[in-house]
Scaffold this motif. Sequence first.
Motif, PDB file in Angstrom:
ATOM      1  N   ILE A 335       0.852  -1.198   0.000  1.00  0.00           N
ATOM      2  CA  ILE A 335       0.000   0.000   0.000  1.00  0.00           C
ATOM      3  C   ILE A 335       0.883   1.241   0.000  1.00  0.00           C
ATOM      4  CG2 ILE A 335      -1.692   1.314   1.315  1.00  0.00           C
ATOM      5  CD1 ILE A 335      -2.554  -1.480   2.479  1.00  0.00           C
ATOM      6  N   ILE A 336       1.920   1.197   0.829  1.00  0.00           N
ATOM      7  CA  ILE A 336       2.789   2.366   0.925  1.00  0.00           C
ATOM      8  C   ILE A 336       3.516   2.609  -0.392  1.00  0.00           C
ATOM      9  CG2 ILE A 336       4.844   3.263   2.077  1.00  0.00           C
ATOM     10  CD1 ILE A 336       3.649   2.282   4.642  1.00  0.00           C
ATOM     11  N   ALA A 337       3.911   1.530  -1.047  1.00  0.00           N
ATOM     12  CA  ALA A 337       4.602   1.686  -2.335  1.00  0.00           C
ATOM     13  C   ALA A 337       3.682   2.366  -3.344  1.00  0.00           C
ATOM     14  CB  ALA A 337       5.045   0.323  -2.847  1.00  0.00           C
ATOM     15  N   ARG A 338       2.407   1.963  -3.335  1.00  0.00           N
ATOM     16  CA  ARG A 338       1.451   2.579  -4.263  1.00  0.00           C
ATOM     17  C   ARG A 338       1.345   4.078  -4.030  1.00  0.00           C
ATOM     18  NH1 ARG A 338      -2.416  -1.945  -3.689  1.00  0.00           N
ATOM     19  NH2 ARG A 338      -3.594  -0.787  -2.148  1.00  0.00           N
ATOM     20  N   ALA A 364      -7.757   0.010  -6.570  1.00  0.00           N
ATOM     21  CA  ALA A 364      -7.403  -0.483  -5.237  1.00  0.00           C
ATOM     22  C   ALA A 364      -7.165   0.674  -4.275  1.00  0.00           C
ATOM     23  CB  ALA A 364      -6.159  -1.359  -5.318  1.00  0.00           C
ATOM     24  N   LEU A 365      -6.512   1.733  -4.792  1.00  0.00           N
ATOM     25  CA  LEU A 365      -6.245   2.898  -3.944  1.00  0.00           C
ATOM     26  C   LEU A 365      -7.546   3.557  -3.491  1.00  0.00           C
ATOM     27  CD1 LEU A 365      -3.298   4.912  -5.494  1.00  0.00           C
ATOM     28  CD2 LEU A 365      -3.596   4.323  -3.115  1.00  0.00           C
ATOM     29  N   LEU A 366      -8.531   3.540  -4.406  1.00  0.00           N
ATOM     30  CA  LEU A 366      -9.759   4.278  -4.123  1.00  0.00           C
ATOM     31  C   LEU A 366     -10.827   3.407  -3.478  1.00  0.00           C
ATOM     32  CD1 LEU A 366     -10.032   6.379  -7.367  1.00  0.00           C
ATOM     33  CD2 LEU A 366      -9.390   7.130  -5.100  1.00  0.00           C
ATOM     34  N   ASN A 367     -10.562   2.090  -3.450  1.00  0.00           N
ATOM     35  CA  ASN A 367     -11.574   1.139  -3.023  1.00  0.00           C
ATOM     36  C   ASN A 367     -12.219   1.521  -1.696  1.00  0.00           C
ATOM     37  OD1 ASN A 367     -13.085  -0.995  -3.395  1.00  0.00           O
ATOM     38  ND2 ASN A 367     -11.454  -2.527  -3.312  1.00  0.00           N
TER      39      ASN A 367
END
Lengths: 506, 212
Positions: A335-338, A364-367
Amino acid sequence: MRDDAAGRRLARRVNGGAALLIALAIFALDVLTPLQGAVAVLYTSVVLLASRIQSRMQIILAGTLSLFLALIGYAVMHWGAPLGSAAVRLTVSFVAIGITTLLCLRNQAASEEKRVSEQRYRTIFNAAALPIWEGDWSEAYAMFRSGVEPDADVLDRVARSAVIRDANDAAAQMFGFPDRSALIGNTIVRHHTPAAEATLARIVTALLSGETAIQEETQFLTRTGEIIDVVIHVTLPPSDGEWKRVLVTAIDLTERNRAEQRLMQAQAELTHVSRVTTLGQLAASIAHEVNQPLSAIITYAKSGKRWLLRDTPDPAEAVTCLDQIASNGTRAADIIARIRNLARNAEPQNGLITLPPLIEETAALLNRDLDAHSVALRMKVEPDLPQVAGDRVQIQQVLMNLMINAEQAMSATIVNHRELCVGAERDETSVRITVRDCGTGISGDLESLFAPFFTTKASGLGMGLPICRTIIERHGGTLSATNNPDGGATFSFTLPAALQQHEVVA
Amino acid sequence: MTDRGCVCVIDDDADVRGALGSLLRSAGFSAALYETPEDFLSDGPPPSASCLVLDIRLRGESGLDFQDRLVASGASIPVILITGHGDIPMTVRGMKAGAVDFLPKPFTDDQMLGAVAAAIETDRARRAESAEADALQERHERLTPREKEVMALVVTGLMNKQVAARMGLSEITVKIHRGSVMRKMEAQSLADLVRIAELLNVRDETIHRFNI
């Protein structure tokens, strides 16, 4: 200039005096000697001498004086005598003086015209705001004539031999000198940069192949060592077969290029700020997203310890806890990498982008945020989409912005109808990505959405969509908005498909 | 280790759920893990002493909304709320709706286990209480209508002859009814019967000492 004028006045006086003396001498010869020839014809030399001064008045004066003296001479010697050979000689002399005077006058007029034209050229040359200089490349011409190939050494010699015959003040200022005298008689070797050397090679090659007008973009060093970006135009005048007067005009693009660079930099910073702002909007859901695996890790660690410290320790359960700790650690790191990718402020990187994973990652970020706003996400991504070329982070930024906008547009929609559709499909030679909401739609002019500082949100800067459009257009695509017939709006952008390897070959 | 009770966990995050499950089991509780409130409901009410650990932030229906629904349906399982971003209005709402505890994440294992143990204890006591009440109710159901009437009057403090007068019976008959009420209700004394009547709320409210 003043010395010049004074010198000319002096020359005129000396010349005039000499002409007068010669006229008197001829008169004396005519009157005092018993020569039986057309001595008066010699007066033509007075006219010729006078004509050297290039003054119309003086030529006329010399001609009139000569005619007058010849007539006096005749009168002194032959007054009262019947018209005879002397009168014929006088006539011949008159004709000769007259013709000479006329020719001199015409010549004077022609050279006056030439002088004016030359002066006009000089004025233009000197007064032009454009840097211009004239170089004598005849030595280089001679070298190449003798069959030398233009290699690096030869080009160096060419550069050192190409003396500036003339230059204007603008040229001097461009190189950092107060006036043109600093350039005239020198070469511009000391202002060369590697780029300028390469340019010289190209110019020489072009000149040798017979071109007479060459344009090149290059760089020079100024007197203070600053690098300036210049477009130079090299012209070989039509009559100059031996490169004696190679005319170079230059346009200093340094300021323009710098402004352009500053603009690009400002735009990049704005893009980054907008991206970080977008991430900021997601901060709560991102924090939650990261917090979940972290709290799982802490709990698994505590529980693992308890399994081991029980009266009858249970290693199998403890091992499960450790495995879970590892996998949750990975989840948090992912998640942090994204997020880090989106938050980094790096130069745009061009590469090939595979769209489906990018769309999935953005989703996925916005989920979490979509869930929090009870928005159902539907994805319709065509298989075998061609790749596109560009900066992955920026494209993701555009998609994320459009998706967040869509989500916010549905805040007034009843919960069960909040549906966000993201689609990606091939559209001839490009890929079209659509983001469709079932919100309130867009009232008014659709294009005004893309104007800077236009916003429909209570807390919006109005920079998101203009930035998205700039990004897409910089990638060679278009971004547009339409209202759906059944409510809501659709934003779509295209990106040109990158040429696949095998397509290039085919 | 003996079973210390069953803990139901509703959390939509599989990892958080799994971690809680492991922790609870390591401390001797049995854990039932659910992703959604619906999954929890479909299992029916837990048979033995238990509590519910409920995450406020769930996909779809929020934990607080579900808690309201649960209370409205009459379920009496003690609820422990957990949340990553608890604010005061949330806490107040949760506690007003009867939550026994409110744990902001990150909570320590001791906090969680302590809260769970206390909640299960509450549930156990409540279950015992309600088991007794159920038994009394059942015994009371077995009384004849007459006996019920006699009991309602006796527990107000009336003497037998007063009861007899009120009901239009002989004092002997009242005595017989009273004896069978004491037996059927398994009351040791009049005081015991009064307590039972209080629990069952069957005292005749029309009787006051001034209007006899």
